[in-house]
Scaffold this active site. Sequence first.
Site, PDB file in Angstrom:
ATOM      1  N   ALA A 195      55.273  -0.796  20.429  1.00 30.36           N
ATOM      2  CA  ALA A 195      54.114  -0.201  20.101  1.00 30.36           C
ATOM      3  C   ALA A 195      54.178   0.820  19.168  1.00 30.36           C
ATOM      4  O   ALA A 195      55.317   1.130  18.528  1.00 30.36           O
ATOM      5  CB  ALA A 195      53.264   0.429  21.302  1.00 30.36           C
ATOM      6  N   LYS A 196      53.077   1.303  18.426  1.00 27.91           N
ATOM      7  CA  LYS A 196      53.187   2.518  17.400  1.00 27.91           C
ATOM      8  C   LYS A 196      51.995   3.106  17.437  1.00 27.91           C
ATOM      9  O   LYS A 196      51.114   2.497  17.518  1.00 27.91           O
ATOM     10  CB  LYS A 196      53.887   2.110  16.060  1.00 27.91           C
ATOM     11  CG  LYS A 196      54.400   3.143  15.338  1.00 27.91           C
ATOM     12  CD  LYS A 196      56.005   3.238  15.582  1.00 27.91           C
ATOM     13  CE  LYS A 196      56.681   4.017  14.681  1.00 27.91           C
ATOM     14  NZ  LYS A 196      57.880   4.087  15.022  1.00 27.91           N
TER      15      LYS A 196
END
Length: 434
Positions: free
Chosen positions: A122-123
Site C-alpha cells: 500500500a502507499k
Amino acid sequence: MSSKKNFYSSIYKEPGPKLDRVSPFESMMERFRFAAETLNLDEGLFKYLASPEKQITVSIPVIMDNGNIEVFEGYRVIHDNVLGPSKGGVRYSPDVNIEEVKALAAWMTWKCAVVNVPFGGAKGGIRCNPAELSQGELERLTRRYTANLLGIFGPDRDIPAPDMNTNEQVMAWIMDTYSMNSQKTEMAVVTGKPVILGGSQGRKEATGRGVVTVTLAALSKLGIMPNKVSIAVQGFGNVGTVSAQLMYEQGAKIIAISDITGGYYNKNGINIPEAIQYMRNNNNVLEGYPDAEKITNKELLELECDVLIPAAKEDQIDHTNADKIKAKIISEGANGPVTASADAILEEKGVMVIPDILANAGGVTVSYFEWVQDRQGYFWTEERVNRRLNRMMRNAFDNVFGVSENYKITLRQAAYVYSINRVATTLKMRGIYA
Ligand code: GLU
C-alpha cells in the site's frame, strides 16, 4: 509476439501519446510484464495483480493558524493483501498524485515479497508542502487524514509508515488518532513510531543499513573490497546519510553527497560524520559545506565512481543520462530512481543495478519487526534487530542473485520474477473468493 505477450501489454497502457517521461506506474508495469512473460503467468492472475485493490482519495479540511479553512487532497492506495495486511508509507509532498501512489503501492507488494515479510502493498500521500506548514497545522492535517481513513487502517488491515517528508512524530499522531477512536492503545496500527511509544530500535536507520548490506554483498560478488571503492550518494536524508555513514565506516571513500541545495564533491573523500554534523547545525541543509566543490545533482550521477547510491526520489536516471553513468554498481536507496527506459541502457553498459524493491527493503523489514514486537508487547535490543535485518537482507540478495543466474537476467528482472512468483503462487492457493 506471442498472444500472451500481446495480452500483457494490452493491460494498462499509459493514455495519450508516449511522452519522454513515462509515469512511475507505467515503469512498474513494464517490469511486471517482463516478469509475467518470464514466468508465463496466468492471464487472470496478471490482470488481478495489475489492478490495485482500492484507490481512495480523501479531502482533508484543516483549520490553519490564521483561522482560515484550507482543504488538502490525500490518498491511500491498497495494491493488494495477498501475503498479509497491506503495508506502506505515507508521503507529504506538493506533487504527490494518485498515479505515483499507485506505483509506489505496487512496489511495496513486490518489496515485501522480495524480503519474505508477510505483508501486502500500500502507499499513501497528502498533496501539501510541509515546509510551509506549522507544527500545529501538520498535526491537524495528519489527524484528519487518519480519521478519514479509520475504516481502512488497522493492525490486521493496513499499516502505514514514514516515507518522504514524514517522520516519527507524524506516526505518533496517526497512532494516537487511531487509538483514541478505538478507545485503546493500538501500537501496531503504524510503524516507524518513536521508540518510547512502541517503535523499534534500529527502525530509523534500517533502510540505509539494508542498502549497505546488499551493496557489500554485490561488491563481494564482484570481488571488490569495500575499503577500495569510491561512492557517490544522491540525497542526504534518512537513507542517504545512514548509507554514507555505514559505507564510510567500512573504509569506502564517499566522493560526493547532495541534497536539495545541490551536490558537494571532493575526489579525496568527504568526512561523512563531519558533513552530517555540518548539516544538523545548518538548518538541515548542506548549503555552504566548505570541504567540497559545488556540483549539481545531475553531475553527481555522472561522476567517475564505483558505487552510486541514488537515495533522493524517482526518475533521476532515465534514457537521457543512463549512458553517462560511470558507476559499476547502482544501489537504489530511493524508490524508482531509475526509469524503465534506462534499464536496457544500463544493462548494455554492464552496470549492476540493485533494484529498489530489494535495496531499500530494510525499512519495511524492520517495520515488520516493529509490528511483531508491538503485538507481542516484547521489545528487542538494537543488536538483535540489526542482526536479523542483516540476515533477511542477505538472504533476499542471495535469492535474487540466484534467480538472475538461473534465468540469465538482471537483478531487477530477477527481483520482480522472484517476488511476483511468490505473490502469484500464494494468490493461486488462496483462490478467488466469489
Ligand atoms: N516508506 C518505506 C518504503 O518505501 C517503508 C514502508 C514501511 O515500512 O511500511 O519502503
